[in-house]
Design a protein around this motif. Structure first.
Motif, PDB file in Angstrom:
ATOM      1  N   ILE A 152       2.291  16.479   3.014  1.00 22.98           N
ATOM      2  CA  ILE A 152       1.036  15.725   3.066  1.00 22.98           C
ATOM      3  C   ILE A 152       1.170  14.530   3.996  1.00 22.98           C
ATOM      4  CG2 ILE A 152      -0.496  14.228   1.720  1.00 22.98           C
ATOM      5  CD1 ILE A 152      -0.109  16.133  -0.641  1.00 22.98           C
ATOM      6  N   GLU A 153       2.274  13.817   3.880  1.00 23.76           N
ATOM      7  CA  GLU A 153       2.494  12.644   4.728  1.00 23.76           C
ATOM      8  C   GLU A 153       2.468  13.024   6.204  1.00 23.76           C
ATOM      9  OE1 GLU A 153       5.689   8.953   5.264  1.00 23.76           O
ATOM     10  OE2 GLU A 153       6.088  10.556   3.837  1.00 23.76           O
ATOM     11  N   ASN A 161      -3.724   4.704 -10.531  1.00 27.71           N
ATOM     12  CA  ASN A 161      -3.235   6.048 -10.192  1.00 27.71           C
ATOM     13  C   ASN A 161      -2.916   6.153  -8.703  1.00 27.71           C
ATOM     14  OD1 ASN A 161      -3.236   7.107 -12.755  1.00 27.71           O
ATOM     15  ND2 ASN A 161      -5.214   8.145 -12.568  1.00 27.71           N
ATOM     16  N   PHE A 162      -2.330   5.097  -8.172  1.00 31.61           N
ATOM     17  CA  PHE A 162      -2.086   4.983  -6.741  1.00 31.61           C
ATOM     18  C   PHE A 162      -1.055   5.991  -6.232  1.00 31.61           C
ATOM     19  CE2 PHE A 162      -1.191   2.198  -2.912  1.00 31.61           C
ATOM     20  CZ  PHE A 162      -2.483   2.259  -2.428  1.00 31.61           C
ATOM     21  N   SER A 163      -0.249   6.548  -7.133  1.00 29.61           N
ATOM     22  CA  SER A 163       0.722   7.571  -6.749  1.00 29.61           C
ATOM     23  C   SER A 163       0.449   8.913  -7.434  1.00 29.61           C
ATOM     24  CB  SER A 163       2.146   7.115  -7.100  1.00 29.61           C
ATOM     25  OG  SER A 163       2.520   5.961  -6.382  1.00 29.61           O
ATOM     26  N   LEU A 165       0.811  -1.217   0.000  1.00 29.80           N
ATOM     27  CA  LEU A 165       0.000   0.000   0.000  1.00 29.80           C
ATOM     28  C   LEU A 165       0.843   1.265   0.000  1.00 29.80           C
ATOM     29  CD1 LEU A 165      -2.972  -0.945   2.350  1.00 29.80           C
ATOM     30  CD2 LEU A 165      -2.986  -0.658  -0.130  1.00 29.80           C
ATOM     31  N   TRP A 166       2.113   1.140  -0.360  1.00 26.34           N
ATOM     32  CA  TRP A 166       2.938   2.304  -0.630  1.00 26.34           C
ATOM     33  C   TRP A 166       2.929   2.572  -2.132  1.00 26.34           C
ATOM     34  CZ3 TRP A 166       7.949   0.850   2.540  1.00 26.34           C
ATOM     35  CH2 TRP A 166       7.681   1.020   3.912  1.00 26.34           C
ATOM     36  N   GLU A 210      -7.965  10.770  -6.474  1.00 19.53           N
ATOM     37  CA  GLU A 210      -8.833  10.146  -5.471  1.00 19.53           C
ATOM     38  C   GLU A 210      -8.370   8.748  -5.077  1.00 19.53           C
ATOM     39  OE1 GLU A 210     -12.774   9.720  -6.865  1.00 19.53           O
ATOM     40  OE2 GLU A 210     -12.281   8.324  -8.494  1.00 19.53           O
ATOM     41  N   ASN A 211      -7.550   8.115  -5.918  1.00 17.86           N
ATOM     42  CA  ASN A 211      -7.046   6.777  -5.602  1.00 17.86           C
ATOM     43  C   ASN A 211      -5.637   6.791  -5.015  1.00 17.86           C
ATOM     44  OD1 ASN A 211      -9.385   5.623  -6.528  1.00 17.86           O
ATOM     45  ND2 ASN A 211      -8.543   4.925  -8.477  1.00 17.86           N
ATOM     46  N   HIS A 212      -5.090   7.967  -4.778  1.00 22.69           N
ATOM     47  CA  HIS A 212      -3.733   8.056  -4.237  1.00 22.69           C
ATOM     48  C   HIS A 212      -3.624   7.275  -2.932  1.00 22.69           C
ATOM     49  CE1 HIS A 212      -0.099   9.845  -2.458  1.00 22.69           C
ATOM     50  NE2 HIS A 212       0.234  10.189  -3.696  1.00 22.69           N
ATOM     51  N   PHE A 213      -2.443   6.734  -2.642  1.00 24.86           N
ATOM     52  CA  PHE A 213      -2.311   5.850  -1.470  1.00 24.86           C
ATOM     53  C   PHE A 213      -2.599   6.577  -0.148  1.00 24.86           C
ATOM     54  CE2 PHE A 213       2.047   7.274  -2.415  1.00 24.86           C
ATOM     55  CZ  PHE A 213       2.533   7.667  -1.176  1.00 24.86           C
TER      56      PHE A 213
END
Length: 552
Positions: free
Chosen positions: A381-382, A330-332, A298-299, A419-422
């Motif tokens: 953000i993190e 589009n996970f990143s 999930l990274w 919207e799908n970013h991790f």
């Protein structure tokens, strides 16, 4: 008909596993097993300049079938440097107060003085006589659990030389580690500690005995062992409530290559000498390399490869990593900021996803952003996400955090992230668990709009999980939670329909039942950890309740 491999008589049946060797009787198959078992395995060890040693499939392996089972070569408290108020018992690893019970011989912390692991020659029994050397010193002594695995590994050459040779075959990346923070940390916390506290005492014992008890024990060897641990050790959850883990090395499991789309998964039996069982996560074809995942699924790609380069000294080039969209998820991906305040609706993706310094480009317009700028944005953000999900001051703070806090941050980040970013995935995965379980947000208290929102989020999360972990090997807990929350939400929708005088929708009930069945089947792979066992019980209770409704 071929002849029996033992007596050369006519043999009516073949080996039940490989189907390539014939036997005339079950007794002869058992007799031949010690000789045949290596050739019977569905894999062989191969070597290449790029991969080193790896495992390659020698025949088709059906999904979920066992590939091999093996005991650890060495096992001990996690070798990584940690600071914890509790100390792992040197006999069984159970958390114990550092000022509590002590081993009667060496005085290191134990859960109880008669712990069964104290005399086990594969546990504390192997190093106790070394640790005893500090028993009568008047100096202030600091116990460090992270040194025990390195010490046990070192002592294999004296107690179990065959295991020692197998450990020494594992990759250590000695040259790549030089000068890294991991090398410096290991030098200070493990290598220097062992040499300063026990080396002269071992020298004295060897002089008295007139022989070496540990042939290879210089500084270079200790660092080699630390490198082997860093690159190869697998962490094993003990199944306690505090998520304690131990680390272990295995002969075959530690040489499976990495893939972010692995074809194998493994489980541990913490009740039977921590043996590992490696299974096929899907049907694996002859000639495929066997693979597991060394990092977190999930990274995003940048985080995964940064971890792999820093800790494992290679770059992953699997299908997910070389695809900037990460299999269409589009996970990143980040949202394009546009030009002079005008947005185009596109997303920013790295030109070369496996290059940690790659420039990012919009998929719709001409905007490009240097990686350094992307990293600054993501670091901020993190920090925001971590502050919300893991409040550091006290657990009281965590209790005060509610769905509105998550909704606010999701809305804020929606202007920067896809919207799908991790990060969005992590926030939504937490939010679906709050909807229906937090005070003032129980399922019967949710508005129709929020209930529908929960269902939509669950479906979105499930869609991502199905793409990045299509065989549900690594993300069973995450998938299980989504399926459980989805079943609860659609049942609440159905209940509301009934209160309005609309007949119960049996198709909805069957869909909920399907979600429960799928989730429980996936979670059976996680029975070795407490969260998995607890969630399985929740699924079973829900299944029984739903079946009663269907039978009514």
């Amino acid at each position: 008909m071929e002849n029996c491999a033992v007596c050369n008589k006519n043999a009516p049946f073949k080996c039940t596993a490989c189907k390539s060797v014939n036997y005339c009787s079950v007794d002869h198959q058992k007799k031949d097993w010690p000789k045949h078992k290596i050739n019977c395995r569905p894999f062989k060890i191969a070597t290449s300049d790029e991969l080193g040693r790896y495992l390659i499939c020698t025949r088709d392996i059906p999904a979920k079938s066992v590939i091999f089972i093996e005991q650890p070569l060495v096992i001990g408290p996690k070798w990584e440097c940690t600071e914890s108020p509790d100390f792992p018992c040197v006999g069984c690893f159970k958390p114990t107060p550092i000022n509590g019970n002590k081993c009667p011989n060496c005085l290191w912390p134990v859960c109880q003085t008669n712990c069964i692991g104290l005399k086990d020659p594969q546990m504390h029994g192997v190093e106790c006589f070394i640790l005893c050397m500090r028993r009568n010193t008047n100096q202030t002594f600091k116990y460090r659990s992270e040194v025990l695995l390195t010490l046990r590994c070192l002592l294999l050459q004296w107690k179990y030389p065959d295991r020692w040779e197998k450990v020494m075959m594992l990759e250590s990346h000695d040259q790549q580690r030089l000068g890294t923070r991991y090398y410096k940390e290991a030098d200070e916390r493990i290598v220097s500690y062992l040499m300063e506290n026990f080396w002269s005492e071992i020298d004295n014992i060897e002089k008295e005995l007139g022989k070496k008890i540990v042939e290879k024990r210089d500084k270079k060897m200790l660092h080699r062992i630390c490198g082997i641990m860093e690159v190869n050790a697998l962490n094993i959850a003990l199944g306690h409530e505090n998520d304690e883990e131990v680390s272990a090395l295995f002969e075959n499991a530690c040489i499976l290559e990495h893939s972010c789309l692995p074809n194998c998964f493994y489980t541990f039996d913490t009740k039977k000498n921590f043996k590992i069982t490696m299974r096929a996560g899907r049907t694996i074809k002859k000639g495929e390399h066997l693979s597991i995942m060394y990092t977190h699924m999930l990274w995003g790609t940048h985080m995964r490869n940064e971890h792999l380069q820093t800790n494992k000294y290679f770059v992953c080039k699997c299908d997910r990593c070389i695809d900037s969209t990460e299999l269409g998820t589009n996970f990143s991906a980040m949202k394009c900021i546009g030009d002079i305040g005008k947005t185009c609706g596109g997303v920013l993706l790295p030109k070369d996803p496996i290059d940690l310094n790659s420039e990012w480009f919009c998929d719709r317009c001409d905007v490009s952003i240097p990686n350094q700028q992307i990293e600054i944005i993501l670091t901020n953000i993190e920090q925001e996400v971590d502050d919300l999900m893991m409040p550091s001051v006290s657990r009281k703070n965590q209790a005060l955090i509610g769905p509105q806090d998550f909704e606010t941050l999701i809305e804020k980040l929606s202007h920067l992230l896809d919207e799908n970013h991790f990060h969005m995935f992590a926030l939504r995965h937490s939010l679906i668990q709050m909807y229906g379980h937090k005070e003032n947000y129980m399922h019967h208290e949710l508005s129709d709009e929020i209930l529908e929102k929960k269902i939509t989020m669950c479906e979105q999360l499930l869609n991502i999980l199905d793409k990045i972990d299509p065989n549900t090997m690594r993300l069973t807990l995450y998938t299980g939670i989504v399926l459980f929350e989805l079943h609860l939400a659609i049942l609440e929708q159905n209940r509301r329909q009934i209160t309005k005088g609309i007949e119960s929708n049996k198709n909805i009930l069957l869909l909920a039942q399907n979600y429960l069945h799928r989730g429980k089947e996936a979670l059976l792979l996680n029975q070795d950890i407490i969260q998995g066992r607890q969630l399985i019980k929740s699924f079973e209770r829900a299944e029984n309740g739903l079946q009663s409704i269907l039978n009514a």
